[in-house]
Design an enzyme around this catalytic site. Structure first.
Site, PDB file in Angstrom:
ATOM      1  N   CYS A  50       0.815  -1.208   0.000  1.00 32.72           N
ATOM      2  CA  CYS A  50       0.000   0.000   0.000  1.00 32.72           C
ATOM      3  C   CYS A  50       0.854   1.265   0.000  1.00 32.72           C
ATOM      4  O   CYS A  50       0.399   2.334  -0.413  1.00 32.72           O
ATOM      5  CB  CYS A  50      -0.943   0.003   1.198  1.00 32.72           C
ATOM      6  SG  CYS A  50      -0.106  -0.108   2.791  1.00 32.72           S
ATOM      7  N   ARG A  52       4.185   1.377  -1.358  1.00 39.92           N
ATOM      8  CA  ARG A  52       5.255   1.428  -2.354  1.00 39.92           C
ATOM      9  C   ARG A  52       5.050   0.409  -3.470  1.00 39.92           C
ATOM     10  O   ARG A  52       4.489  -0.670  -3.259  1.00 39.92           O
ATOM     11  CB  ARG A  52       6.619   1.195  -1.688  1.00 39.92           C
ATOM     12  CG  ARG A  52       6.804  -0.182  -1.094  1.00 39.92           C
ATOM     13  CD  ARG A  52       8.146  -0.313  -0.366  1.00 39.92           C
ATOM     14  NE  ARG A  52       8.150   0.406   0.893  1.00 39.92           N
ATOM     15  CZ  ARG A  52       8.978   1.419   1.172  1.00 39.92           C
ATOM     16  NH1 ARG A  52       9.859   1.812   0.286  1.00 39.92           N
ATOM     17  NH2 ARG A  52       8.925   2.017   2.343  1.00 39.92           N
ATOM     18  N   PRO A 111       7.395  -4.264  11.325  1.00 39.77           N
ATOM     19  CA  PRO A 111       7.968  -5.551  10.913  1.00 39.77           C
ATOM     20  C   PRO A 111       7.336  -6.176   9.679  1.00 39.77           C
ATOM     21  O   PRO A 111       7.936  -7.068   9.079  1.00 39.77           O
ATOM     22  CB  PRO A 111       7.715  -6.433  12.141  1.00 39.77           C
ATOM     23  CG  PRO A 111       6.448  -5.889  12.737  1.00 39.77           C
ATOM     24  CD  PRO A 111       6.484  -4.412  12.479  1.00 39.77           C
ATOM     25  N   GLN A 116       6.830  -8.944   3.417  1.00 38.94           N
ATOM     26  CA  GLN A 116       6.460  -8.543   2.060  1.00 38.94           C
ATOM     27  C   GLN A 116       7.657  -8.633   1.112  1.00 38.94           C
ATOM     28  O   GLN A 116       7.499  -8.982  -0.064  1.00 38.94           O
ATOM     29  CB  GLN A 116       5.884  -7.122   2.094  1.00 38.94           C
ATOM     30  CG  GLN A 116       4.548  -7.051   2.820  1.00 38.94           C
ATOM     31  CD  GLN A 116       4.143  -5.631   3.189  1.00 38.94           C
ATOM     32  OE1 GLN A 116       4.984  -4.747   3.360  1.00 38.94           O
ATOM     33  NE2 GLN A 116       2.846  -5.393   3.327  1.00 38.94           N
ATOM     34  N   GLY A 185     -17.576   3.326  17.711  1.00 41.01           N
ATOM     35  CA  GLY A 185     -17.203   3.947  16.440  1.00 41.01           C
ATOM     36  C   GLY A 185     -16.709   2.876  15.490  1.00 41.01           C
ATOM     37  O   GLY A 185     -16.441   1.740  15.903  1.00 41.01           O
TER      38      GLY A 185
END
Length: 416
Positions: A50, A52, A111, A116, A185
């Site tokens: 999300c 790069r 971390p 990834q 919420g």
């Protein structure tokens, strides 16, 4: 072929642009295959998160990679080129080490990025685009990240509001596993907090929201249940931890509501975290003996202390990375010398083989073995020394000193 890191990330491009060049996991292998098939790229890997989209490549022309990225996503190159970065050789290596170690993340030291990176390497290997250079670089990258995390405090401290809410709750309850947690919420902050608390596997997790559908959707993600805000007065006493963050202009949880809840709980302690501005929880509640009320400012202090500690760890981490970049570049340079080493050994072996055949023939004719061995050793020595000797004899002027020094180092002539 040179090593390049090319792409855009949260430092260089807004999320609206990052979304346009993001890769879906199920399409990464095909994308990599297309890249090396359609462009003069020998090796390639893609890291897409999300924050790069980065391509790590072995190529002579990184421009073709930028062109391919725009073409693949059907985006004009002129639209993304102002936001693209291109790093070459040692800068590319340093960048990968920093990314995997969490030094380049939006949340310093997080971390998840290491996992990834490992996934990016796995996709490249499956696509057949992970050659010797990138394979070695990824393995060294994982090793560096492990060293950074094990020898520094880069990931040891709280640096987000959501994590701080968990930490403050753990000060009152030694474990979250036995506690019931209520979120009031269903916005982004509650979602982040719910994710952190869910990781602690609480006894019960509930989302209360004005819009039931939103509460139910968020609760389903974390295996919890949902309530409407109207139910709060009746159920508040069942929960040990209450985290609230709504857009309400007035407090949702008042003093009387909490006093009734404490009676139901028989004065068992309750942690309340108010992340809203304006506040969701009346300030007077902090005066109750069995309530531990934390506000945004309280969490900010925890976060600030964590960030300061991690910043100190950055200095140590950067030193480790600088040292490891040098080690990797040394491996690359040594790899560049492999063809010359092979040619040298091949030449030496050819000399050995020719002299050996000559010696065997002489022995077959009945010549003196001692004389044959003497001639064998002299023949090998003369032929191997012919090149260096000619090199020295041809040196002229200032080259004599340089040539002499080179040969002395090459053959280790100054060894005591």
């Amino acid at each position: 072929m040179q090593l390049f890191a090319l792409g855009l990330n949260h430092h260089s491009a807004p999320v609206t642009l990052r979304e346009q060049v993001a890769f879906q996991p199920d399409g990464l292998s095909e994308a990599l295959s297309r890249l090396v098939r359609e462009r003069p790229v020998r090796e390639a890997a893609i890291l897409s998160t999300c924050n790069r989209t980065e391509l790590y490549c072995a190529t002579e022309t990184p421009e073709v990679v930028a062109d391919w990225l725009a073409d693949f996503h059907r985006v004009a190159l002129s639209q993304i080129s102002p936001h693209l970065f291109t790093l070459q050789h040692d800068a590319a290596v340093r960048h990968m080490f920093r990314v995997a170690s969490g030094l380049d993340s939006m949340v310093l030291g997080e971390p998840q990025i290491l996992g990834q990176m490992k996934q990016a390497a796995r996709f490249a290997e499956e696509a057949g685009t992970l050659g010797t250079l990138l394979h070695k670089l990824f393995q060294r990258t994982f090793s560096v990240a492990k060293e950074v995390r094990s020898t520094t405090a880069i990931g040891a401290n709280i640096v987000s509001m959501a994590a701080a809410a968990v930490r403050l709750s753990e000060r009152i309850f030694s474990t979250i596993e036995e506690q019931r947690v209520l979120f009031v919420g269903a916005g982004e902050m509650v979602e982040l907090c719910a994710a952190h608390f869910a990781g602690c596997r609480p006894r019960q997790l509930t989302i209360a929201n004005r819009t039931p559908a939103r509460a139910e959707a968020l609760a389903a993600r974390f295996g919890g249940d949902a309530l409407t805000l109207d139910a709060l007065p009746d159920v508040l006493g069942r929960y040990d931890v209450v985290v609230s963050c709504t857009a309400s202009p007035l407090p949702i949880i008042g003093l009387g509501m909490v006093e009734r809840a404490l009676k139901q709980r028989r004065h068992r302690p309750m942690v309340m975290v108010d992340l809203a501005v304006p506040r969701d929880i009346e300030a007077e509640i902090a005066k109750l003996d069995d309530v531990f009320l934390y506000t945004v400012d309280d969490l900010a202090q925890v976060v600030e202390a964590g960030v300061e500690s991690r910043q100190q760890a950055v200095v140590q981490a950067e030193a480790i990375i600088t040292d490891q970049v040098s080690h990797f570049l040394h491996w690359v340079e040594a790899r560049d010398a492999v063809p010359a080493i092979r040619a040298l050994r091949s030449r030496a072996d050819a000399v050995r083989q020719a002299e050996l055949e000559r010696a065997v023939a002489r022995l077959a004719r009945g010549e003196d073995p001692h004389a044959v061995l003497e001639a064998l050793s002299q023949g090998i020595t003369n032929k191997l020394m012919h090149g260096p000797t000619q090199f020295l004899n041809r040196a002229d002027g200032e080259q004599v000193g340089e040539a002499t020094e080179l040969v002395r180092r090459l053959f280790n002539l100054d060894r005591s």
